[in-house]
Design an enzyme around this catalytic site. Structure first.
Site, PDB file in Angstrom:
ATOM      1  N   GLY A  47       0.871  -1.178   0.000  1.00  0.00           N
ATOM      2  CA  GLY A  47       0.000   0.000   0.000  1.00  0.00           C
ATOM      3  C   GLY A  47       0.896   1.212   0.000  1.00  0.00           C
TER       4      GLY A  47
ATOM      5  N   ASN B 151       3.709   1.923   2.822  1.00  0.00           N
ATOM      6  CA  ASN B 151       5.111   1.808   2.387  1.00  0.00           C
ATOM      7  C   ASN B 151       5.878   3.090   2.716  1.00  0.00           C
ATOM      8  OD1 ASN B 151       4.479  -0.651   1.235  1.00  0.00           O
ATOM      9  ND2 ASN B 151       4.304   0.134  -0.853  1.00  0.00           N
TER      10      ASN B 151
ATOM     11  N   GLY C  96      16.372   9.221 -12.620  1.00  0.00           N
ATOM     12  CA  GLY C  96      16.491  10.149 -11.493  1.00  0.00           C
ATOM     13  C   GLY C  96      15.220  10.922 -11.237  1.00  0.00           C
TER      14      GLY C  96
ATOM     15  N   ASP D 178      13.899  -5.715  -7.997  1.00  0.00           N
ATOM     16  CA  ASP D 178      12.452  -5.525  -7.835  1.00  0.00           C
ATOM     17  C   ASP D 178      12.206  -4.035  -7.538  1.00  0.00           C
ATOM     18  OD1 ASP D 178       9.775  -5.571  -7.162  1.00  0.00           O
ATOM     19  OD2 ASP D 178       9.950  -7.075  -5.574  1.00  0.00           O
TER      20      ASP D 178
ATOM     21  N   ASP E  92       7.673   4.864  -3.532  1.00  0.00           N
ATOM     22  CA  ASP E  92       7.262   5.110  -2.148  1.00  0.00           C
ATOM     23  C   ASP E  92       8.478   5.371  -1.263  1.00  0.00           C
ATOM     24  OD1 ASP E  92       4.667   4.591  -2.949  1.00  0.00           O
ATOM     25  OD2 ASP E  92       4.816   2.456  -2.479  1.00  0.00           O
TER      26      ASP E  92
ATOM     27  N   LYS F 163      16.397  -4.934  -3.355  1.00  0.00           N
ATOM     28  CA  LYS F 163      15.756  -5.949  -2.493  1.00  0.00           C
ATOM     29  C   LYS F 163      14.337  -6.217  -2.959  1.00  0.00           C
ATOM     30  CE  LYS F 163      17.948  -4.609   1.834  1.00  0.00           C
ATOM     31  NZ  LYS F 163      17.607  -3.815   2.999  1.00  0.00           N
TER      32      LYS F 163
ATOM     33  N   GLY G 248      10.189  -6.917  -2.566  1.00  0.00           N
ATOM     34  CA  GLY G 248       9.083  -6.418  -1.745  1.00  0.00           C
ATOM     35  C   GLY G 248       8.999  -4.904  -1.751  1.00  0.00           C
TER      36      GLY G 248
HETATM   37  O1  RIB Z   1       3.766   1.442  -4.821  1.00  0.00           O
HETATM   38  C1  RIB Z   1       3.723   0.063  -4.597  1.00  0.00           C
HETATM   39  C2  RIB Z   1       2.435  -0.292  -3.924  1.00  0.00           C
HETATM   40  O2  RIB Z   1       1.365  -0.045  -4.820  1.00  0.00           O
HETATM   41  C3  RIB Z   1       2.291  -1.753  -3.557  1.00  0.00           C
HETATM   42  O3  RIB Z   1       2.776  -2.021  -2.270  1.00  0.00           O
HETATM   43  C4  RIB Z   1       0.804  -2.017  -3.709  1.00  0.00           C
HETATM   44  O4  RIB Z   1       0.152  -2.334  -2.540  1.00  0.00           O
HETATM   45  C5  RIB Z   1       0.244  -0.761  -4.368  1.00  0.00           C
HETATM   46  O5  RIB Z   1      -0.396   0.059  -3.464  1.00  0.00           O
END
Ligand code: RIB
Length: 305
Positions: free
Chosen positions: A40, A44, A225, A246, A252, A285, A287
């Site tokens: 989310g 995040n 950038g 990844d 975020d 990393k 996730g």
């Molecule tokens: O920006 C990545 C996020 O977008 C993911 O964690 C997913 O939940 C979506 O909200």
């Protein structure tokens, strides 16, 4: 009670499939692995702030399902203040994420669940008075963000990450101090299709937003950038070359790190430099929240530049 930095946003359970390549239309392929992570955009960004050592509150809603419990616990384990995290009678938000490992790209589909019920009134007047930086994204109702940003006018520095790309009201745009978006989101908001994704065309699109002098904007350009525009002046900060595996949540990470640094320095350019480094590191990393670096990790990495 709130922390000086507060995130008003979404929290999802990310259901992630890693595969080598993107299947063709109608094709079935085998994936390499399946993992679940707390995600989310809002959560995040809150985790990014917390891992970098700043005190942060998360304002949102989880469902009263099994994911809701896990999501709340995961924020607590990341030392995020959850006093303004509420529970909703219904399902938690989920994101279905495909990560294609050979091209290091992803596709994300979000089902809002409890995020669609997040409300400005979750933040009391007293709590709002304690907030210096208020950060939001567009995975919770824009009308509620608008209401909160209007209430926060004059007392908080209001940052809006316009992700995902949806149209927002003039009122919300006007009541934001710093906008952070990628090129697709810039196209959606300005209504101008970027002819070629170069800086000149980005500058013309930014002009299409008719921002006021006190408003700043940052355009994130992925591995290229970020472009920082404040006081009518723009500067490009180049991306860092890393071995990315990844990129989920790297935007975020940039925003969380930017906000956390800005809280300390009040210098937007410095904060963007820091965010740019933290975000590059996060792509090494797996996730979203899980890939957010700590202050030590960013500092040690800094020394290599
Ligand atoms: O920006 C990545 C996020 O977008 C993911 O964690 C997913 O939940 C979506 O909200």
């Amino acid at each position: 009670m709130s922390s000086p930095l507060a995130v008003f946003g979404s929290i999802n359970m990310d259901l992630v499939i890693y595969s080598n390549h993107k299947p063709d239309e109608g094709e079935t392929i085998f994936g390499n692995s399946f993992e679940t992570f707390q995600g989310g955009k809002g959560a995040n960004q809150a985790v990014a702030v917390s891992r970098l050592g700043s005190d942060v509150s998360f304002i949102g809603k989880v469902g009263n399902d099994v994911f809701g419990k896990q999501l709340q616990e995961s924020l607590i384990s990341e030392s995020v203040n959850v006093e303004m995290l509420d529970s909703h009678e219904g399902e938690s938000g989920v994101a279905f994420i495909n990560v294609f490992e050979d091209i290091v790209e992803n596709q994300i589909i979000v089902v809002s669940g409890s995020n669609a019920f997040v409300e400005s009134q979750q933040v009391s007047k007293e709590s709002l008075n304690q907030i210096d930086i208020l950060l939001s994204q567009l995975e919770v109702p824009p009308k509620q963000i608008e209401d909160l940003f209007i209430r926060a006018k004059g007392s908080c520095f209001r940052i809006l990450n316009t992700a995902p790309a949806v149209k927002i009201s003039e009122e919300l745009l006007k009541n934001t101090d710093l906008l952070v978006m990628n090129e697709t989101e810039l196209e959606t908001l300005s209504g101008v299709t970027l002819e070629s994704r170069n800086i000149d065309s980005i500058i013309s699109s930014i002009k299409g937003l008719s921002l006021k002098n006190h408003q700043s904007i940052i355009i994130t350009l992925g591995s290229q950038g970020v472009y920082v525009c404040q006081d009518q002046k723009g500067e490009l900060i180049n991306g860092h070359e890393v071995h990315a595996i990844d990129t989920t949540g790297s935007g975020d990470c940039f925003i969380g790190a930017l906000a956390s640094n800005y809280l300390e320095t009040e210098n937007l350019y410095e904060a963007a430099l820091f965010g740019n480094k933290a975000a590059a590191l996060s792509t090494t990393k797996k996730g979203a929240s899980l890939s957010m670096p700590t202050q030590d990790e960013v500092e040690n990495w800094f020394q290599t530049f």
